[in-house]
Scaffold this active site. Sequence first.
Site, PDB file in Angstrom:
ATOM      1  N   HIS A  83       0.844  -1.212   0.000  1.00  0.00           N
ATOM      2  CA  HIS A  83       0.000   0.000   0.000  1.00  0.00           C
ATOM      3  C   HIS A  83       0.873   1.254   0.000  1.00  0.00           C
ATOM      4  O   HIS A  83       0.450   2.308  -0.428  1.00  0.00           O
ATOM      5  CB  HIS A  83      -0.893   0.034   1.259  1.00  0.00           C
ATOM      6  CG  HIS A  83      -1.705  -1.204   1.458  1.00  0.00           C
ATOM      7  ND1 HIS A  83      -2.642  -1.627   0.553  1.00  0.00           N
ATOM      8  CD2 HIS A  83      -1.704  -2.148   2.444  1.00  0.00           C
ATOM      9  CE1 HIS A  83      -3.201  -2.744   0.987  1.00  0.00           C
ATOM     10  NE2 HIS A  83      -2.650  -3.078   2.120  1.00  0.00           N
ATOM     11  N   GLU A 136      -3.226  13.198   2.223  1.00  0.00           N
ATOM     12  CA  GLU A 136      -4.528  12.744   2.752  1.00  0.00           C
ATOM     13  C   GLU A 136      -5.244  13.956   3.375  1.00  0.00           C
ATOM     14  O   GLU A 136      -6.382  14.260   3.008  1.00  0.00           O
ATOM     15  CB  GLU A 136      -4.295  11.630   3.773  1.00  0.00           C
ATOM     16  CG  GLU A 136      -3.602  10.417   3.150  1.00  0.00           C
ATOM     17  CD  GLU A 136      -3.959   9.113   3.806  1.00  0.00           C
ATOM     18  OE1 GLU A 136      -3.649   8.933   4.997  1.00  0.00           O
ATOM     19  OE2 GLU A 136      -4.567   8.266   3.133  1.00  0.00           O
ATOM     20  N   THR A 196      -6.475   4.013   6.703  1.00  0.00           N
ATOM     21  CA  THR A 196      -6.649   2.807   5.890  1.00  0.00           C
ATOM     22  C   THR A 196      -7.429   1.800   6.733  1.00  0.00           C
ATOM     23  O   THR A 196      -7.471   1.919   7.966  1.00  0.00           O
ATOM     24  CB  THR A 196      -5.289   2.147   5.541  1.00  0.00           C
ATOM     25  OG1 THR A 196      -4.682   1.713   6.773  1.00  0.00           O
ATOM     26  CG2 THR A 196      -4.381   3.110   4.823  1.00  0.00           C
TER      27      THR A 196
HETATM   28  O1  LIG Z   1      -2.018   7.508   9.371  1.00  0.00           O
HETATM   29  C1  LIG Z   1      -2.259   6.403   8.920  1.00  0.00           C
HETATM   30  N1  LIG Z   1      -1.765   5.963   7.752  1.00  0.00           N
HETATM   31  C2  LIG Z   1      -2.046   4.692   7.474  1.00  0.00           C
HETATM   32  O2  LIG Z   1      -1.649   4.134   6.463  1.00  0.00           O
HETATM   33  C3  LIG Z   1      -2.843   4.023   8.544  1.00  0.00           C
HETATM   34  C4  LIG Z   1      -2.155   2.948   9.289  1.00  0.00           C
HETATM   35  C5  LIG Z   1      -2.747   1.719   9.381  1.00  0.00           C
HETATM   36  C6  LIG Z   1      -2.150   0.715  10.120  1.00  0.00           C
HETATM   37  C7  LIG Z   1      -0.931   0.942  10.757  1.00  0.00           C
HETATM   38  C8  LIG Z   1      -0.320   2.199  10.638  1.00  0.00           C
HETATM   39  C9  LIG Z   1      -0.938   3.213   9.899  1.00  0.00           C
HETATM   40  S1  LIG Z   1      -3.233   5.316   9.686  1.00  0.00           S
HETATM   41 ZN   LIG Z   2      -0.647   7.026   6.609  1.00  0.00          ZN
END
Ligand SMILES: O=C1NC(=O)[C@@H](c2ccccc2)S1
Ligand SMILES: [Zn+2]
Length: 259
Positions: free
Chosen positions: A64, A106, A198
Amino acid sequence: MAHAWGYAANNGPDKWVSNFPVADGPRQSPIDILPGGASYDSGLKPLRLKYDPSNCLEILNNGHSFQVTFADDSDSSTLKEGPISGVYRLKQFHFHWGACDDKGSEHTVAGTKFPFELHLVHWNTKYPSFGEAASKPDGLAVVGVFLKIGDANPSLQKVLDAFNNIRAKGKQTFFADFDPKTLRPGCLDLDYDGSLTTPPLLESVSWIVLKEPISVSPTQMTRFRGLLFTGEGEAPCCIVDNYRPPQPLKGRQVRASFK
Ligand SMILES: O=C1NC(=O)[C@@H](c2ccccc2)S1
Ligand SMILES: [Zn+2]
């Protein structure tokens, strides 16, 4: 098989609610920040980031984004003060970015998108682990930093130089002695209560969005866009537009550490 979420038309942000109903919850992230709508909070203490470069462990393409993971078995890399109380440990940092320079962040500021957004993810040490903390309303604190086009960022270059080893999903490599504090701009921050951006979109994040962006050069930007969503042997698809758009504020207050 568990639903594979992503950022494509068939599994992207507007589809996540079918497997993660909290996507329509009261404190979802990111948001569009209206600086004029934020209220100055004189009680907000300056953010205290203390990171030990020797805690840096590895860099991973998780399909991702990519993330740099830190050892979090001690309080040697922590976040304190600002809008949070207690001690939060750094778990990892990662980025979100666009296919072109007019999108990628974001959070947005009065509708303005930045090409990149850095997230430094921390968990509250009142809980035994990141996993436990992630389900608690005060469990996580994420520092968001905007990146704008400009001069090359020498601190970022060390991260980019590791990309050759993690181009495909699932690839990881050792990554040591990096201090994320070198990626920090000034200390003006905008704070609000939100969520993971996410799946599982858990509403457990104290967001601390730094007002001042840091710079990244066009050449450096191109390197990010060379990473792949896909694994080795699959038809290659570059990681771009891995961002969730702003979500409804639903009455939340955004606090500013500055007038
Ligand atoms: O700020 C965020 N960005 C992301 O990709 C999300 C996430 C999801 C799981 C673990 C760490 C971060 S929460
Ligand atoms: Zn993030």
